[in-house]
Design a protein around this motif. Structure first.
Motif, PDB file in Angstrom:
ATOM      1  N   LYS A  15       0.730  -1.350  -0.043  1.00  0.00           N
ATOM      2  CA  LYS A  15       0.106   0.097   0.050  1.00  0.00           C
ATOM      3  C   LYS A  15       0.879   1.170   0.153  1.00  0.00           C
ATOM      4  N   THR A  16       1.787   1.385   0.945  1.00  0.00           N
ATOM      5  CA  THR A  16       2.357   2.607   1.016  1.00  0.00           C
ATOM      6  C   THR A  16       3.420   2.685   0.019  1.00  0.00           C
ATOM      7  N   THR A  17       4.289   1.801  -0.561  1.00  0.00           N
ATOM      8  CA  THR A  17       5.043   2.031  -1.633  1.00  0.00           C
ATOM      9  C   THR A  17       4.214   2.219  -2.804  1.00  0.00           C
ATOM     10  N   LEU A  38      -2.422   8.019   6.575  1.00  0.00           N
ATOM     11  CA  LEU A  38      -3.610   7.691   7.713  1.00  0.00           C
ATOM     12  C   LEU A  38      -3.048   6.330   8.618  1.00  0.00           C
ATOM     13  N   ASP A  39      -1.808   5.927   8.485  1.00  0.00           N
ATOM     14  CA  ASP A  39      -1.282   4.799   9.328  1.00  0.00           C
ATOM     15  C   ASP A  39      -0.459   5.324  10.444  1.00  0.00           C
ATOM     16  N   PRO A  40      -0.824   4.845  11.405  1.00  0.00           N
ATOM     17  CA  PRO A  40       0.165   5.371  12.790  1.00  0.00           C
ATOM     18  C   PRO A  40       1.413   5.176  12.632  1.00  0.00           C
ATOM     19  N   GLY A  42       3.098   5.606  10.168  1.00  0.00           N
ATOM     20  CA  GLY A  42       3.956   6.590   9.660  1.00  0.00           C
ATOM     21  C   GLY A  42       4.803   6.399   8.364  1.00  0.00           C
ATOM     22  N   ASN A  43       4.756   5.208   7.684  1.00  0.00           N
ATOM     23  CA  ASN A  43       5.732   4.802   6.789  1.00  0.00           C
ATOM     24  C   ASN A  43       5.670   5.822   5.695  1.00  0.00           C
ATOM     25  N   ALA A  44       4.675   6.173   5.131  1.00  0.00           N
ATOM     26  CA  ALA A  44       4.532   6.990   4.045  1.00  0.00           C
ATOM     27  C   ALA A  44       5.428   8.385   4.222  1.00  0.00           C
ATOM     28  N   VAL A 124      -4.880   8.578  -0.303  1.00  0.00           N
ATOM     29  CA  VAL A 124      -4.805   8.452   1.084  1.00  0.00           C
ATOM     30  C   VAL A 124      -4.259   6.917   1.381  1.00  0.00           C
ATOM     31  N   ASP A 125      -3.121   6.808   2.267  1.00  0.00           N
ATOM     32  CA  ASP A 125      -2.434   5.476   2.521  1.00  0.00           C
ATOM     33  C   ASP A 125      -3.051   5.114   3.747  1.00  0.00           C
ATOM     34  N   CYS A 126      -3.598   3.948   3.793  1.00  0.00           N
ATOM     35  CA  CYS A 126      -4.578   3.419   4.852  1.00  0.00           C
ATOM     36  C   CYS A 126      -3.665   2.314   5.844  1.00  0.00           C
ATOM     37  N   PRO A 127      -3.973   2.204   7.075  1.00  0.00           N
ATOM     38  CA  PRO A 127      -3.201   1.297   7.848  1.00  0.00           C
ATOM     39  C   PRO A 127      -3.835  -0.153   7.604  1.00  0.00           C
TER      40      PRO A 127
HETATM   41 MG    MG Z   1       1.782   0.850   4.895  1.00  0.00          MG
END
Ligand code: MG
Ligand code: ADP
Length: 262
Positions: A15-17, A38-40, A42-44, A124-127
């Motif tokens: 997802k984040t990639t 939007l992921d705690p 915070g990878n993005a 939007v990047d999700c958890p």
């Molecule tokens: Mg991710």
């Protein structure tokens, strides 16, 4: 502003990639892009080189109504790509949101306040869950992009995601559409990867993007340099795949726009 959510409740599927590199590819062709982390975890945010010190305000503040999107954004090293960063505060949001009014509409409402000419597209990047954070992202979006890892259980959990999408569509956000499904971490030399790709295409049909993102170590190295792979190594196979994916995404968005106008 077109709003695209990148979601799959499984962790580690890309997802984040996908969010970072698709955002970068769209920014590179001239779009003004907003990426909401939007992921705690915070990878993005980390992957775009935004340090913890720079995260004065975050998506958490936006969700609980302490800050507007415009107040929260930080510029990234990628021209035309802005970020609403995430901090660990966000891990409490799943619980805190329960007591707030319009708890699934918080992001949608915050994005509605953004001046329409500020960005062309919002990703939007999700958890990795189907909790309130992902729900907020689905309610806020017009389009859903689902990365699927090219491994044995790729389709597992997908029906649950699609059921959630259907509920959101029948309830609060009827305009939510599935932009597409993208196979990630594809290993050409591995029969299983090939088989999974065939099964996914047989099962889901044309919603699956032609572009397949290969397993490529450059994609996994880039975040530790705080750079999108597209900037870290534009010529690696992973970056090339994300450029192709961006073209496909633009093609699908253009077709949807035409259909809307017709
Ligand atoms: Mg991710
Ligand atoms: P998610 O956001 O769904 O949890 P990530 O995008 O963070 O997934 O990917 C999980 C891990 O796999 C990360 O370490 C990432 O760098 C790596 N990764 C993602 N896509 C690829 C790929 N195509 N090839 C190699 N590594 C990848």
């Amino acid at each position: 502003m077109i709003r695209i959510t990148v979601a799959n409740q499984k962790g580690g599927v890309g997802k984040t990639t996908t969010a970072i590199n698709l955002a970068t590819a769209l920014a590179a062709i001239g779009w003004r892009v907003l990426l909401v982390d939007l992921d705690p975890q915070g990878n993005a945010s980390t992957g775009l080189g935004v340090t913890r010190d720079q995260r004065l305000r975050s998506s958490y503040d936006v969700l609980i109504g302490e800050a507007t999107v415009v107040e929260t954004v930080v510029a990234t090293r990628v021209p035309r790509l802005d970020l609403v960063p995430a901090t660990v505060d966000l891990s409490g949001a799943e619980i805190e949101l329960v007591d707030l009014s319009h708890r699934t509409e918080r992001l949608s409402r915050a994005l509605a306040e953004v001046p329409d000419d500020r960005w062309d597209v919002c990703l939007v990047d999700c958890p990795p869950s189907l909790g309130l954070l992902t729900l907020n992202a689905l309610v806020a979006a017009q389009q859903l992009l689902v990365p699927l890892q090219s491994e044995f259980f790729a389709l597992e959990g997908l029906s649950q995601l699609l059921q959630t999408v259907e509920r959101v569509r029948q309830g609060i956000n009827p305009s939510l559409e599935i932009l597409g499904v993208v196979l990630t971490m594809f290993d050409r030399r591995n029969n299983l990867s090939q088989q999974v790709a065939e099964d996914v295409r047989a099962c889901l049909g044309p919603v699956v993007f032609h572009t397949v993102v290969p397993r490529n170590v450059r994609l996994s190295e880039a975040p530790s340099h705080g750079l999108p792979a597209l900037i870290y190594d534009l010529k690696c196979p992973g970056s090339e795949a994300y450029v192709r994916l961006a073209r496909e995404v633009m093609g699908r968005l253009a077709r949807l726009k035409e259909a809307e106008a017709a």
